[in-house]
Design a protein around this motif. Sequence first.
Motif, PDB file in Angstrom:
ATOM      1  N   LEU A 120       0.869  -1.181   0.000  1.00  0.00           N
ATOM      2  CA  LEU A 120       0.000   0.000   0.000  1.00  0.00           C
ATOM      3  C   LEU A 120       0.901   1.224   0.000  1.00  0.00           C
ATOM      4  O   LEU A 120       1.654   1.460   0.943  1.00  0.00           O
ATOM      5  N   THR A 121       0.841   1.987  -1.079  1.00  0.00           N
ATOM      6  CA  THR A 121       1.677   3.178  -1.227  1.00  0.00           C
ATOM      7  C   THR A 121       0.799   4.414  -1.219  1.00  0.00           C
ATOM      8  O   THR A 121      -0.203   4.469  -1.935  1.00  0.00           O
ATOM      9  N   ILE A 122       1.169   5.372  -0.409  1.00  0.00           N
ATOM     10  CA  ILE A 122       0.462   6.652  -0.375  1.00  0.00           C
ATOM     11  C   ILE A 122       1.401   7.694  -0.971  1.00  0.00           C
ATOM     12  O   ILE A 122       2.528   7.857  -0.517  1.00  0.00           O
ATOM     13  N   ARG A 123       0.910   8.334  -2.019  1.00  0.00           N
ATOM     14  CA  ARG A 123       1.699   9.368  -2.709  1.00  0.00           C
ATOM     15  C   ARG A 123       1.128  10.736  -2.360  1.00  0.00           C
ATOM     16  O   ARG A 123      -0.089  10.901  -2.276  1.00  0.00           O
ATOM     17  N   TYR A 124       2.030  11.699  -2.200  1.00  0.00           N
ATOM     18  CA  TYR A 124       1.647  13.066  -1.854  1.00  0.00           C
ATOM     19  C   TYR A 124       1.825  13.955  -3.077  1.00  0.00           C
ATOM     20  O   TYR A 124       2.894  13.974  -3.686  1.00  0.00           O
ATOM     21  N   TRP A 125       0.763  14.676  -3.435  1.00  0.00           N
ATOM     22  CA  TRP A 125       0.766  15.541  -4.610  1.00  0.00           C
ATOM     23  C   TRP A 125       0.428  16.964  -4.199  1.00  0.00           C
ATOM     24  O   TRP A 125      -0.320  17.197  -3.248  1.00  0.00           O
TER      25      TRP A 125
END
Length: 170
Positions: free
Chosen positions: A121-126
């Motif tokens: 599970l990867t959470i990316r910040y934009w």
Amino acid sequence: MTTRALLAAAIALLLGACAQTPNRSVSAPINNGSNDTRHYQLAMGQVASGGSPFQRVDPIYPPSLLPRCMLPVDVDALLIVDTDGKVDEVRVADETQADAAHKLFISATREAAKQWQFNPLTIRYWTADANGEQHETGSETRPFSLRYTFHFECRDGRAITHTADRPAQA
């Protein structure tokens, strides 16, 4: 207060509600009431991906129970997955109250589930720049948990086992 003033105040409140809230740097975990398992509530600017199995192993019907050809059995299990996508723990509700036969099904469930592998599970910040263009500013992997139902059945002395294609309902 005049009608115009009230109307202006109402419009100001509505426009204020439309304003974007600033990005939070970390998604807030929500404790769902079951010990240390969590669901993540993503903040604005966060996107989650992964968390899906790419290697699944069906359970093996307990050989000692095959001659009895018991009624179908479902074992609902909570799979705790670490940041590498490996099943770290398998929890089954009311396991301590299960009879000896059901404990064999739980053991078969645990043995199969521990062989599963998930995309982490990867959470990316934009964030958006002054021109409105999106840019990734970072990412992290997180542990997670999902519920699955492992099904055991015996027909004419033959074992039939599988796992639900979709996670069981919480």
